[in-house]
Design a protein around this motif. Sequence first.
Motif, PDB file in Angstrom:
ATOM      1  N   ILE A 111       9.637 -12.338  14.205  1.00  0.00           N
ATOM      2  CA  ILE A 111      11.089 -12.490  14.105  1.00  0.00           C
ATOM      3  C   ILE A 111      11.739 -11.177  13.673  1.00  0.00           C
ATOM      4  O   ILE A 111      12.797 -10.785  14.209  1.00  0.00           O
ATOM      5  N   ILE A 112      11.108 -10.478  12.729  1.00  0.00           N
ATOM      6  CA  ILE A 112      11.654  -9.183  12.284  1.00  0.00           C
ATOM      7  C   ILE A 112      11.724  -8.216  13.464  1.00  0.00           C
ATOM      8  O   ILE A 112      12.718  -7.503  13.663  1.00  0.00           O
ATOM      9  N   ASP A 113      10.659  -8.182  14.286  1.00  0.00           N
ATOM     10  CA  ASP A 113      10.641  -7.298  15.464  1.00  0.00           C
ATOM     11  C   ASP A 113      11.713  -7.700  16.461  1.00  0.00           C
ATOM     12  O   ASP A 113      12.345  -6.839  17.086  1.00  0.00           O
ATOM     13  N   LYS A 114      11.929  -9.016  16.646  1.00  0.00           N
ATOM     14  CA  LYS A 114      12.953  -9.488  17.582  1.00  0.00           C
ATOM     15  C   LYS A 114      14.352  -9.054  17.136  1.00  0.00           C
ATOM     16  O   LYS A 114      15.232  -8.823  17.970  1.00  0.00           O
ATOM     17  N   HIS A 115      14.544  -8.951  15.827  1.00  0.00           N
ATOM     18  CA  HIS A 115      15.841  -8.496  15.318  1.00  0.00           C
ATOM     19  C   HIS A 115      15.987  -6.979  15.394  1.00  0.00           C
ATOM     20  O   HIS A 115      17.085  -6.453  15.182  1.00  0.00           O
ATOM     21  N   GLY A 116      14.872  -6.292  15.661  1.00  0.00           N
ATOM     22  CA  GLY A 116      14.923  -4.832  15.689  1.00  0.00           C
ATOM     23  C   GLY A 116      14.851  -4.226  14.310  1.00  0.00           C
ATOM     24  O   GLY A 116      15.301  -3.086  14.099  1.00  0.00           O
ATOM     25  N   TRP A 117      14.281  -4.979  13.347  1.00  0.00           N
ATOM     26  CA  TRP A 117      14.183  -4.504  11.981  1.00  0.00           C
ATOM     27  C   TRP A 117      12.762  -4.011  11.705  1.00  0.00           C
ATOM     28  O   TRP A 117      11.927  -3.931  12.593  1.00  0.00           O
ATOM     29  N   ASN A 118      12.533  -3.724  10.415  1.00  0.00           N
ATOM     30  CA  ASN A 118      11.221  -3.258   9.977  1.00  0.00           C
ATOM     31  C   ASN A 118      10.853  -3.969   8.685  1.00  0.00           C
ATOM     32  O   ASN A 118      11.716  -4.203   7.835  1.00  0.00           O
ATOM     33  N   ILE A 119       9.567  -4.336   8.542  1.00  0.00           N
ATOM     34  CA  ILE A 119       9.101  -4.970   7.315  1.00  0.00           C
ATOM     35  C   ILE A 119       7.869  -4.245   6.798  1.00  0.00           C
ATOM     36  O   ILE A 119       7.008  -3.818   7.583  1.00  0.00           O
ATOM     37  N   SER A 120       7.781  -4.084   5.482  1.00  0.00           N
ATOM     38  CA  SER A 120       6.639  -3.419   4.856  1.00  0.00           C
ATOM     39  C   SER A 120       6.249  -4.188   3.602  1.00  0.00           C
ATOM     40  O   SER A 120       7.005  -5.034   3.104  1.00  0.00           O
ATOM     41  N   VAL A 121       5.048  -3.890   3.097  1.00  0.00           N
ATOM     42  CA  VAL A 121       4.555  -4.592   1.919  1.00  0.00           C
ATOM     43  C   VAL A 121       3.826  -3.615   1.005  1.00  0.00           C
ATOM     44  O   VAL A 121       3.127  -2.713   1.476  1.00  0.00           O
ATOM     45  N   VAL A 122       4.035  -3.794  -0.296  1.00  0.00           N
ATOM     46  CA  VAL A 122       3.281  -3.069  -1.322  1.00  0.00           C
ATOM     47  C   VAL A 122       2.673  -4.121  -2.226  1.00  0.00           C
ATOM     48  O   VAL A 122       3.374  -5.011  -2.715  1.00  0.00           O
ATOM     49  N   SER A 123       1.352  -4.044  -2.429  1.00  0.00           N
ATOM     50  CA  SER A 123       0.699  -5.096  -3.201  1.00  0.00           C
ATOM     51  C   SER A 123      -0.492  -4.543  -3.974  1.00  0.00           C
ATOM     52  O   SER A 123      -1.166  -3.619  -3.514  1.00  0.00           O
ATOM     53  N   ARG A 124      -0.717  -5.133  -5.163  1.00  0.00           N
ATOM     54  CA  ARG A 124      -1.897  -4.810  -5.967  1.00  0.00           C
ATOM     55  C   ARG A 124      -2.485  -6.102  -6.480  1.00  0.00           C
ATOM     56  O   ARG A 124      -1.755  -6.988  -6.932  1.00  0.00           O
ATOM     57  N   GLN A 125      -3.788  -6.227  -6.387  1.00  0.00           N
ATOM     58  CA  GLN A 125      -4.444  -7.444  -6.843  1.00  0.00           C
ATOM     59  C   GLN A 125      -4.184  -7.662  -8.333  1.00  0.00           C
ATOM     60  O   GLN A 125      -4.361  -6.762  -9.141  1.00  0.00           O
ATOM     61  N   GLY A 126      -3.751  -8.897  -8.642  1.00  0.00           N
ATOM     62  CA  GLY A 126      -3.479  -9.268 -10.027  1.00  0.00           C
ATOM     63  C   GLY A 126      -2.128  -8.822 -10.530  1.00  0.00           C
ATOM     64  O   GLY A 126      -1.732  -9.171 -11.651  1.00  0.00           O
ATOM     65  N   LYS A 127      -1.395  -8.032  -9.722  1.00  0.00           N
ATOM     66  CA  LYS A 127      -0.095  -7.510 -10.154  1.00  0.00           C
ATOM     67  C   LYS A 127       1.065  -8.076  -9.342  1.00  0.00           C
ATOM     68  O   LYS A 127       2.209  -7.994  -9.752  1.00  0.00           O
ATOM     69  N   GLY A 128       0.794  -8.613  -8.176  1.00  0.00           N
ATOM     70  CA  GLY A 128       1.854  -9.164  -7.352  1.00  0.00           C
ATOM     71  C   GLY A 128       2.115  -8.354  -6.092  1.00  0.00           C
ATOM     72  O   GLY A 128       1.471  -7.333  -5.841  1.00  0.00           O
ATOM     73  N   SER A 129       3.098  -8.822  -5.299  1.00  0.00           N
ATOM     74  CA  SER A 129       3.413  -8.195  -4.013  1.00  0.00           C
ATOM     75  C   SER A 129       4.913  -8.044  -3.868  1.00  0.00           C
ATOM     76  O   SER A 129       5.703  -8.825  -4.429  1.00  0.00           O
ATOM     77  N   THR A 130       5.317  -7.044  -3.108  1.00  0.00           N
ATOM     78  CA  THR A 130       6.731  -6.827  -2.787  1.00  0.00           C
ATOM     79  C   THR A 130       6.867  -6.643  -1.279  1.00  0.00           C
ATOM     80  O   THR A 130       6.316  -5.696  -0.711  1.00  0.00           O
ATOM     81  N   PHE A 131       7.572  -7.572  -0.627  1.00  0.00           N
ATOM     82  CA  PHE A 131       7.858  -7.477   0.805  1.00  0.00           C
ATOM     83  C   PHE A 131       9.283  -6.965   0.961  1.00  0.00           C
ATOM     84  O   PHE A 131      10.221  -7.497   0.348  1.00  0.00           O
ATOM     85  N   THR A 132       9.430  -5.927   1.790  1.00  0.00           N
ATOM     86  CA  THR A 132      10.747  -5.304   1.973  1.00  0.00           C
ATOM     87  C   THR A 132      11.133  -5.335   3.440  1.00  0.00           C
ATOM     88  O   THR A 132      10.390  -4.850   4.297  1.00  0.00           O
ATOM     89  N   ILE A 133      12.317  -5.935   3.712  1.00  0.00           N
ATOM     90  CA  ILE A 133      12.848  -5.980   5.079  1.00  0.00           C
ATOM     91  C   ILE A 133      13.968  -4.960   5.160  1.00  0.00           C
ATOM     92  O   ILE A 133      14.941  -5.013   4.398  1.00  0.00           O
TER      93      ILE A 133
END
Length: 444
Positions: free
Chosen positions: A417-439
């Motif tokens: 869906i992100i690609d269909k909108h022409g956007w970009n998505i990325s992720v930063v994650s560390r085990q035991g610390k959590g994740s951050t998804f950025t659109i």
Amino acid sequence: MKHFKLILICMRVIVAMLFVANMIFMIQLYNSIKERYINDVEQCLSRADQIEMVDRIIDAGLGGDDDVVWVAIGLQKSDVGSTMNAEELRELDYSQGFRRVDKQIMSMIAQYLHDGSYSERIGDPDVSKMEEAFRRDLNFSGYYPEEVYIVVPGGTLEYSSDLWEIEYRVNGELTYYAYISPLTNNILREMGGVITTSALIALVLTFGFWYLLHVIARQRTIEEMKDDFVNNMTHELKTPIAIAYAANDSLLQFPDPKDEERTKKYLTAALDQLSKLSGLVENILAMSMERRKHLTMAKEKIRLRDFLANIIEQQKLKADKPCDIILECQGDATVEADPSHFSNVIGNLIDNSIKYSGESVSIIIKADANGVSIADNGIGIPEKSLPYIWSKFYRVPHGYRTDVRGYGIGLFYVKSIIDKHGWNISVVSRQGKGSTFTINFGRQ
């Protein structure tokens, strides 16, 4: 699958046999060229022998007045008719001597010079002079061995074991031994084209075979993941259908208008299960996103604060654990997006944050006109799994977590869906610390 394995084994055997056959043919070619080289070396040795003998004959005063040794040669008439073809010549055992007249003449000269009338009167051979003539003739023929030695029968020579040994015979009797450095480099240069093309063909075949096995293995893995998905999804579909069916059947079979609490309980259970069923159907539809190449987004202007706040409230109601979701959004921030699919994207990301966390979860959602980020304090994603989380059917292995069910298509749907909108998505994650998804609403 049995047939495939049998075919694969047969292909491996055939390829191995082709490699072995190619090596055998290369060895045969090498030996054939080596035999030709040895034949040329023998002729060089014969010429060196004749040069040395003629010099000794003249030095002994047995030559003519003009220091010429005259040799009488008799050649036999050939049996070759003008109408004979190659096959007929082979049947007549057409001799090498008649095919190579120069070799025949050289042999006859050697026999004449080694005749007893000369050999008994001219003394012992000058081996050093013969070696010099032998080396010169080899060089003239295009061969440049580092070591060249000639030894008379009964003589001794200390030499390395890799030298070629050539026997020189006259009238059937062993006359000299010649030793030269192997002409392997010459042979390999002559075979260079064949060796190079054979190596390239072998390399291409090996790479093609490896790539075929790699693709097949990958397809098998995808097929197994797909089968697991279908099996899990079938099991999951049965549960809400059975519960909703049982609740409604109970209300129909045993109606009690006065018991509102019971009726409300059963209807609520049926509604919850139908909601779950709706989510499962949505996941099944998401699985086919890859094939929907012409899917278009029905974009409209969305006020992010109200839009995200509504999704957050829905997720809080669904959550089965304490869930603290903080929204930080500019009041006037807007975006052009498909409300239905964008809502599913945000819902999927929040749902993953809730599922893959401890007993409670804290989520911070930040949004403005440039994008949306969703950060949590969950269990995180292993670094080695990050490149694959967007693949269909892929599930991050959490061996110690058995309470979280999934199908490996949520993030695939999000990325589609992100690609269909022409956007970009990325992720930063560390085990035991959590994740951050950025659109990001603009591609980067």
